[in-house]
Design a protein around this motif. Sequence first.
Motif, PDB file in Angstrom:
ATOM      1  N   SER A  70       0.786  -1.174  -0.293  1.00 40.99           N
ATOM      2  CA  SER A  70       0.048   0.088   0.018  1.00 40.99           C
ATOM      3  C   SER A  70       0.888   1.274   0.091  1.00 40.99           C
ATOM      4  CB  SER A  70      -1.088  -0.096   1.119  1.00 40.99           C
ATOM      5  OG  SER A  70      -1.853  -1.199   1.341  1.00 40.99           O
ATOM      6  N   LEU A  71       1.906   1.118   0.619  1.00 34.48           N
ATOM      7  CA  LEU A  71       3.006   2.428   0.877  1.00 34.48           C
ATOM      8  C   LEU A  71       3.397   2.640  -0.539  1.00 34.48           C
ATOM      9  CD1 LEU A  71       4.087   4.552   2.559  1.00 34.48           C
ATOM     10  CD2 LEU A  71       5.823   2.876   3.324  1.00 34.48           C
ATOM     11  N   ILE A  72       3.780   1.496  -1.235  1.00 33.91           N
ATOM     12  CA  ILE A  72       4.563   1.598  -2.385  1.00 33.91           C
ATOM     13  C   ILE A  72       3.502   2.183  -3.558  1.00 33.91           C
ATOM     14  CG2 ILE A  72       5.667   0.330  -4.381  1.00 33.91           C
ATOM     15  CD1 ILE A  72       6.924  -1.481  -2.034  1.00 33.91           C
ATOM     16  N   ILE A  73       2.511   1.750  -3.423  1.00 30.25           N
ATOM     17  CA  ILE A  73       1.327   1.962  -4.430  1.00 30.25           C
ATOM     18  C   ILE A  73       1.167   3.546  -4.249  1.00 30.25           C
ATOM     19  CG2 ILE A  73      -1.064   2.113  -5.170  1.00 30.25           C
ATOM     20  CD1 ILE A  73      -0.873  -1.190  -4.724  1.00 30.25           C
ATOM     21  N   GLY A  74       0.832   4.050  -2.961  1.00 29.26           N
ATOM     22  CA  GLY A  74       0.583   5.299  -2.375  1.00 29.26           C
ATOM     23  C   GLY A  74       1.444   6.370  -3.055  1.00 29.26           C
ATOM     24  N   LEU A  75       3.015   5.774  -2.671  1.00 26.55           N
ATOM     25  CA  LEU A  75       3.925   6.824  -3.222  1.00 26.55           C
ATOM     26  C   LEU A  75       4.027   6.854  -4.441  1.00 26.55           C
ATOM     27  CD1 LEU A  75       6.715   5.817  -0.277  1.00 26.55           C
ATOM     28  CD2 LEU A  75       5.200   7.929  -0.509  1.00 26.55           C
ATOM     29  N   THR A  76       3.828   5.945  -5.227  1.00 25.05           N
ATOM     30  CA  THR A  76       3.858   6.018  -6.775  1.00 25.05           C
ATOM     31  C   THR A  76       2.833   6.847  -7.382  1.00 25.05           C
ATOM     32  OG1 THR A  76       4.859   3.725  -6.665  1.00 25.05           O
ATOM     33  CG2 THR A  76       4.073   4.569  -8.780  1.00 25.05           C
ATOM     34  N   LEU A  77       1.764   6.758  -6.914  1.00 22.09           N
ATOM     35  CA  LEU A  77       0.659   7.642  -7.015  1.00 22.09           C
ATOM     36  C   LEU A  77       0.851   9.122  -6.758  1.00 22.09           C
ATOM     37  CD1 LEU A  77      -2.588   5.594  -6.022  1.00 22.09           C
ATOM     38  CD2 LEU A  77      -1.837   6.228  -8.421  1.00 22.09           C
ATOM     39  N   ILE A  78       1.619   9.376  -5.748  1.00 20.34           N
ATOM     40  CA  ILE A  78       2.022  10.829  -5.440  1.00 20.34           C
ATOM     41  C   ILE A  78       2.948  11.285  -6.563  1.00 20.34           C
ATOM     42  CG2 ILE A  78       3.419  12.240  -3.814  1.00 20.34           C
ATOM     43  CD1 ILE A  78       2.151  10.506  -1.712  1.00 20.34           C
ATOM     44  N   VAL A  79       3.993  10.293  -6.895  1.00 20.50           N
ATOM     45  CA  VAL A  79       4.925  10.743  -7.831  1.00 20.50           C
ATOM     46  C   VAL A  79       4.239  10.903  -9.242  1.00 20.50           C
ATOM     47  CG1 VAL A  79       6.935   9.855  -9.329  1.00 20.50           C
ATOM     48  CG2 VAL A  79       6.969   9.708  -6.916  1.00 20.50           C
ATOM     49  N   LEU A  80       3.456  10.245  -9.680  1.00 14.39           N
ATOM     50  CA  LEU A  80       2.615  10.293 -10.853  1.00 14.39           C
ATOM     51  C   LEU A  80       1.858  11.540 -11.059  1.00 14.39           C
ATOM     52  CD1 LEU A  80       1.415   6.570 -11.388  1.00 14.39           C
ATOM     53  CD2 LEU A  80       3.013   7.896 -12.729  1.00 14.39           C
ATOM     54  N   GLY A  81       1.052  11.913  -9.828  1.00 14.57           N
ATOM     55  CA  GLY A  81       0.306  12.915  -9.581  1.00 14.57           C
ATOM     56  C   GLY A  81       1.379  14.311  -9.974  1.00 14.57           C
ATOM     57  N   GLY A  82       2.328  14.320  -9.280  1.00 17.62           N
ATOM     58  CA  GLY A  82       3.278  15.415  -9.460  1.00 17.62           C
ATOM     59  C   GLY A  82       3.842  15.367 -10.996  1.00 17.62           C
ATOM     60  N   LEU A  83       4.174  14.270 -11.557  1.00 20.09           N
ATOM     61  CA  LEU A  83       4.561  14.068 -12.987  1.00 20.09           C
ATOM     62  C   LEU A  83       3.576  14.842 -13.979  1.00 20.09           C
ATOM     63  CD1 LEU A  83       6.635  10.761 -13.045  1.00 20.09           C
ATOM     64  CD2 LEU A  83       7.509  13.213 -13.354  1.00 20.09           C
ATOM     65  N   LEU A  84       2.141  14.619 -13.641  1.00 19.83           N
ATOM     66  CA  LEU A  84       1.191  15.128 -14.639  1.00 19.83           C
ATOM     67  C   LEU A  84       1.126  16.579 -14.509  1.00 19.83           C
ATOM     68  CD1 LEU A  84      -1.596  12.408 -13.724  1.00 19.83           C
ATOM     69  CD2 LEU A  84      -0.732  12.923 -15.895  1.00 19.83           C
ATOM     70  N   TRP A  85       1.379  17.458 -13.455  1.00 16.95           N
ATOM     71  CA  TRP A  85       1.476  18.394 -13.100  1.00 16.95           C
ATOM     72  C   TRP A  85       2.508  19.351 -13.846  1.00 16.95           C
ATOM     73  CZ3 TRP A  85       0.043  19.841  -7.465  1.00 16.95           C
ATOM     74  CH2 TRP A  85      -1.408  19.465  -7.263  1.00 16.95           C
ATOM     75  N   PHE A  86       4.029  18.495 -13.670  1.00 15.31           N
ATOM     76  CA  PHE A  86       4.857  19.188 -14.101  1.00 15.31           C
ATOM     77  C   PHE A  86       5.711  18.456 -15.553  1.00 15.31           C
ATOM     78  CE2 PHE A  86       4.857  19.911  -9.498  1.00 15.31           C
ATOM     79  CZ  PHE A  86       4.512  21.289  -9.327  1.00 15.31           C
ATOM     80  N   GLN A  87       5.222  17.579 -15.710  1.00 20.91           N
ATOM     81  CA  GLN A  87       5.843  17.016 -17.011  1.00 20.91           C
ATOM     82  C   GLN A  87       4.254  16.500 -17.876  1.00 20.91           C
ATOM     83  OE1 GLN A  87       8.765  16.646 -18.379  1.00 20.91           O
ATOM     84  NE2 GLN A  87       9.452  17.870 -16.652  1.00 20.91           N
ATOM     85  N   PRO A  88       3.667  17.491 -18.496  1.00 22.87           N
ATOM     86  CA  PRO A  88       2.397  16.719 -19.026  1.00 22.87           C
ATOM     87  C   PRO A  88       2.838  16.201 -20.381  1.00 22.87           C
ATOM     88  CG  PRO A  88       2.735  19.215 -19.473  1.00 22.87           C
ATOM     89  CD  PRO A  88       3.668  18.769 -18.346  1.00 22.87           C
ATOM     90  N   VAL A  89       3.747  15.907 -20.750  1.00 24.12           N
ATOM     91  CA  VAL A  89       4.280  15.437 -21.899  1.00 24.12           C
ATOM     92  C   VAL A  89       3.911  13.716 -21.784  1.00 24.12           C
ATOM     93  CG1 VAL A  89       6.235  14.791 -23.467  1.00 24.12           C
ATOM     94  CG2 VAL A  89       5.756  17.065 -22.641  1.00 24.12           C
ATOM     95  N   ILE A  90       4.146  13.248 -20.418  1.00 25.64           N
ATOM     96  CA  ILE A  90       4.000  11.682 -20.133  1.00 25.64           C
ATOM     97  C   ILE A  90       2.682  11.358 -19.600  1.00 25.64           C
ATOM     98  CG2 ILE A  90       6.260  11.713 -19.869  1.00 25.64           C
ATOM     99  CD1 ILE A  90       5.607  11.264 -16.795  1.00 25.64           C
ATOM    100  N   ARG A  91       1.526  12.266 -19.959  1.00 30.36           N
ATOM    101  CA  ARG A  91       0.571  12.079 -19.419  1.00 30.36           C
ATOM    102  C   ARG A  91      -0.183  10.683 -19.944  1.00 30.36           C
ATOM    103  NH1 ARG A  91       0.480  15.040 -24.050  1.00 30.36           N
ATOM    104  NH2 ARG A  91      -1.077  14.444 -25.698  1.00 30.36           N
TER     105      ARG A  91
END
Length: 152
Positions: A70-91
Amino acid sequence: MTSAGAPAHPHSDSGFDSARRAFRAWRRTRPFWAGLLVLLAAAPIIYFPYFNLSLGALSVAMSTTAGAGSLIIGLTLIVLGGLLWFQPVIRFFAGCVAVFLGVLALPISNFGGFFVGTLFAATGGLLALAWAPVDADLPDGTVGPEGEPGNG
């Protein structure tokens, strides 16, 4: 004396208004709501496996053996959310992975944070997949058939 030359909003040059306009311009160039939902999906997925509820002398623990997952899934989702904001090319990649992790959280993390985390991750991932940047060259942002500009 006439008010024809007076500005409509005399105090619109305040710091708050300019910051709000800058944030709005930044938000419109990326899948903002998709990133926000993916970030919010991480909270219940991470929280509920480590949740302890005390009812008087009775202690209810929601801990599972898959707390690390659960911790790994949650942290990965946090990273993906940040990437969607700051690197929209990898949407597209981030959206696919967010949907996959949201579904994966169902068996691993207390039914995906009691379905809340799964619903947020799936909705945010699908919004990321559906988002496309607006072509700034066109006056109304539309594209006609075979790539020709629309009539607006």
